[in-house]
Design an enzyme around this catalytic site. Structure first.
Site, PDB file in Angstrom:
ATOM      1  N   HIS A 192       0.860  -1.196   0.000  1.00  0.00           N
ATOM      2  CA  HIS A 192       0.000   0.000   0.000  1.00  0.00           C
ATOM      3  C   HIS A 192       0.892   1.241   0.000  1.00  0.00           C
ATOM      4  O   HIS A 192       1.447   1.624   1.015  1.00  0.00           O
ATOM      5  CB  HIS A 192      -0.891  -0.022   1.243  1.00  0.00           C
ATOM      6  CG  HIS A 192      -2.044   0.935   1.176  1.00  0.00           C
ATOM      7  ND1 HIS A 192      -2.219   1.841   0.168  1.00  0.00           N
ATOM      8  CD2 HIS A 192      -3.101   1.120   2.026  1.00  0.00           C
ATOM      9  CE1 HIS A 192      -3.330   2.542   0.391  1.00  0.00           C
ATOM     10  NE2 HIS A 192      -3.881   2.123   1.506  1.00  0.00           N
ATOM     11  N   ASN A 195      -3.080   6.645  -1.060  1.00  0.00           N
ATOM     12  CA  ASN A 195      -4.078   7.211  -0.141  1.00  0.00           C
ATOM     13  C   ASN A 195      -3.503   7.894   1.097  1.00  0.00           C
ATOM     14  O   ASN A 195      -4.138   7.926   2.150  1.00  0.00           O
ATOM     15  CB  ASN A 195      -5.099   6.137   0.279  1.00  0.00           C
ATOM     16  CG  ASN A 195      -5.987   5.727  -0.879  1.00  0.00           C
ATOM     17  OD1 ASN A 195      -5.997   6.379  -1.925  1.00  0.00           O
ATOM     18  ND2 ASN A 195      -6.722   4.639  -0.726  1.00  0.00           N
ATOM     19  N   TYR A 197      -0.938   7.208   3.104  1.00  0.00           N
ATOM     20  CA  TYR A 197      -0.317   6.456   4.196  1.00  0.00           C
ATOM     21  C   TYR A 197       1.207   6.532   4.062  1.00  0.00           C
ATOM     22  O   TYR A 197       1.725   7.249   3.210  1.00  0.00           O
ATOM     23  CB  TYR A 197      -0.886   5.034   4.243  1.00  0.00           C
ATOM     24  CG  TYR A 197      -2.379   5.068   4.524  1.00  0.00           C
ATOM     25  CD1 TYR A 197      -2.847   5.469   5.779  1.00  0.00           C
ATOM     26  CD2 TYR A 197      -3.314   4.784   3.539  1.00  0.00           C
ATOM     27  CE1 TYR A 197      -4.212   5.566   6.039  1.00  0.00           C
ATOM     28  CE2 TYR A 197      -4.681   4.883   3.788  1.00  0.00           C
ATOM     29  CZ  TYR A 197      -5.120   5.277   5.038  1.00  0.00           C
ATOM     30  OH  TYR A 197      -6.468   5.394   5.291  1.00  0.00           O
ATOM     31  N   ASN A 252      -5.878  12.170   3.240  1.00  0.00           N
ATOM     32  CA  ASN A 252      -4.801  12.279   4.231  1.00  0.00           C
ATOM     33  C   ASN A 252      -3.773  13.342   3.843  1.00  0.00           C
ATOM     34  O   ASN A 252      -2.571  13.188   4.059  1.00  0.00           O
ATOM     35  CB  ASN A 252      -4.122  10.923   4.472  1.00  0.00           C
ATOM     36  CG  ASN A 252      -5.021   9.952   5.214  1.00  0.00           C
ATOM     37  OD1 ASN A 252      -5.803  10.358   6.076  1.00  0.00           O
ATOM     38  ND2 ASN A 252      -4.927   8.674   4.896  1.00  0.00           N
TER      39      ASN A 252
END
Length: 400
Positions: A192, A195, A197, A252
């Site tokens: 991942h 988004n 992170y 975010n």
């Protein structure tokens, strides 16, 4: 609950969405993928997949043979986390439950890939402080938002810019998490790096103000993500590793299209992946969050970025591409996208509310509405009680 109103389904059975494709070692029978869907049903303490409901949830959505499921994000270590009800893949107790899930998916003749997740500045700093853990990011002088900055100060756990040794430790934890997943029966893992992170925080010049070899240039900002890619390829094999990216995402506090160099940043990452592919180490797939959805918390059609496209990736990366973002209600867009023979489509929110979504896409059947209020609620309701189309007809939904 009811069917979606003001939506005309289109049967997609005659498109490439229903042509087989090989992803890694898996022979998929269609190209409708379940992308990672955080549901916050894991048990605290321990970040353990829900013993009562998780097997049923995944089994329902694996019902069409040959389906590729990417699990909800799973923390690679306690330090990677910060949410009490998301699962991990570091402990024996967790892996016992994951093994049951993987076996259930395989019994349906479908496939499962684990998304490996590290939060960084999106974590809850107070949860981390309670557990004696750092609140990490790429930098310590720019924050996700004022609320997170205040929370961290109140918890006496200020945002921490990772040292090079700590980056190395995270890479070791990624490797162990990948090995744990494969040992428990997963078909592969997805890194991942999207988004907003941790890995995305390193990729984005807004969140990454470092001046060492992990910041300051396109190459340096990509270094952490590519080091994780290389470590996992070495540990479990290139055909068992995929990577998720969100070039235009603003979730975010990422830059998205506001950053003039964003295409150059991601074109570099795609080029590095293709370079490795030409050396015999092609990843199983690249997974792109579309600019159609720049923030997963917005309703369909809101927050779309119209100033750019992910199409640039195709001219660089020559392997399979999963595209995710507001496709379920736009079958006419899917029809166009899958004309490219390397493309798979991720369906998120409507795979939550339609356990038999693949059948509905194939035949052009109405879709169950989803209930956003139950996305992250600790309940079986909104998790394992959405009906199939046949069950919905028995409930009289076609008369509503």
């Amino acid at each position: 609950m009811s069917f979606v109103k003001d939506f005309k389904p289109q049967a997609l059975g005659d498109t490439n969405l229903f042509k087989p494709i090989k992803i890694g070692n898996n022979e998929l029978l269609h190209r409708a993928v379940i992308p990672p869907l955080t549901r916050m049903r894991a048990l605290h303490p321990g970040n353990i997949p829900n013993r009562d409901w998780a097997v049923e949830y995944y089994t329902q959505r694996a019902q069409r043979p040959g389906t590729m499921i990417i699990t909800e994000g799973a923390f690679i270590s306690p330090q990677a986390g910060g949410y009490d009800n998301a699962p991990g893949v570091w402990s024996e107790e967790q892996m016992v439950e994951w093994t049951k899930i993987f076996n259930a998916i395989h019994e349906k003749k479908s496939f499962v890939w684990v998304q490996l997740w590290v939060l960084g500045w999106a974590a809850f700093p107070d949860n981390l402080a309670r557990d004696g853990l750092r609140y990490d990011s790429a930098s310590d002088n720019v924050f996700m938002d004022a609320e997170q900055e205040a929370k961290a100060k109140k918890a006496n756990n200020p945002q921490h810019s990772l040292t090079k040794d700590e980056i190395k430790q995270y890479i070791k934890e990624y490797v162990q998490a990948a090995k744990n997943s494969i040992a428990a029966g997963a078909d592969g893992v997805e890194i991942h790096s999207a988004n907003g992170y941790l890995l995305n925080q390193f990729l984005d010049p807004h969140s990454n103000t470092r001046t060492d070899e992990y910041g300051g240039s396109i190459e340096n900002r990509a270094r952490f993500t590519l080091e994780v890619v290389d470590a996992l390829v070495e540990a479990i094999g290139h055909e068992k590793v995929g990577l998720r990216l969100s070039p235009y995402g603003v979730f975010n506090s990422m830059s998205g299209g506001a950053e003039t160099g964003i295409v150059a940043q991601y074109a570099y990452v795609a080029g590095e992946l293709e370079k490795r592919a030409k050396a015999g180490k092609r990843l199983a797939f690249v997974h792109l969050v579309e600019p159609r959805v720049t923030n997963p918390f917005l309703t369909e059609g809101e927050g779309e970025y119209e100033g750019g496209s992910n199409d640039f990736v195709y001219s660089i990366w020559k392997g399979p591409v999963i595209r995710a973002g507001n496709f379920a209600l736009h079958p006419e867009v899917v029809r166009e996208e899958v004309k490219d023979k390397r493309t798979l489509i991720g369906y998120g929110r409507f795979f939550i509310s339609n356990p038999d979504l693949v059948d509905r896409l194939e035949k052009g059947l109405p879709l169950n509405k989803y209930d956003r209020d139950t996305f992250y609620q600790m309940s079986a309701h909104g998790y394992i009680d959405y009906p199939t189309y046949e069950e919905a007809l028995k409930l009289g939904w076609d008369k509503k």
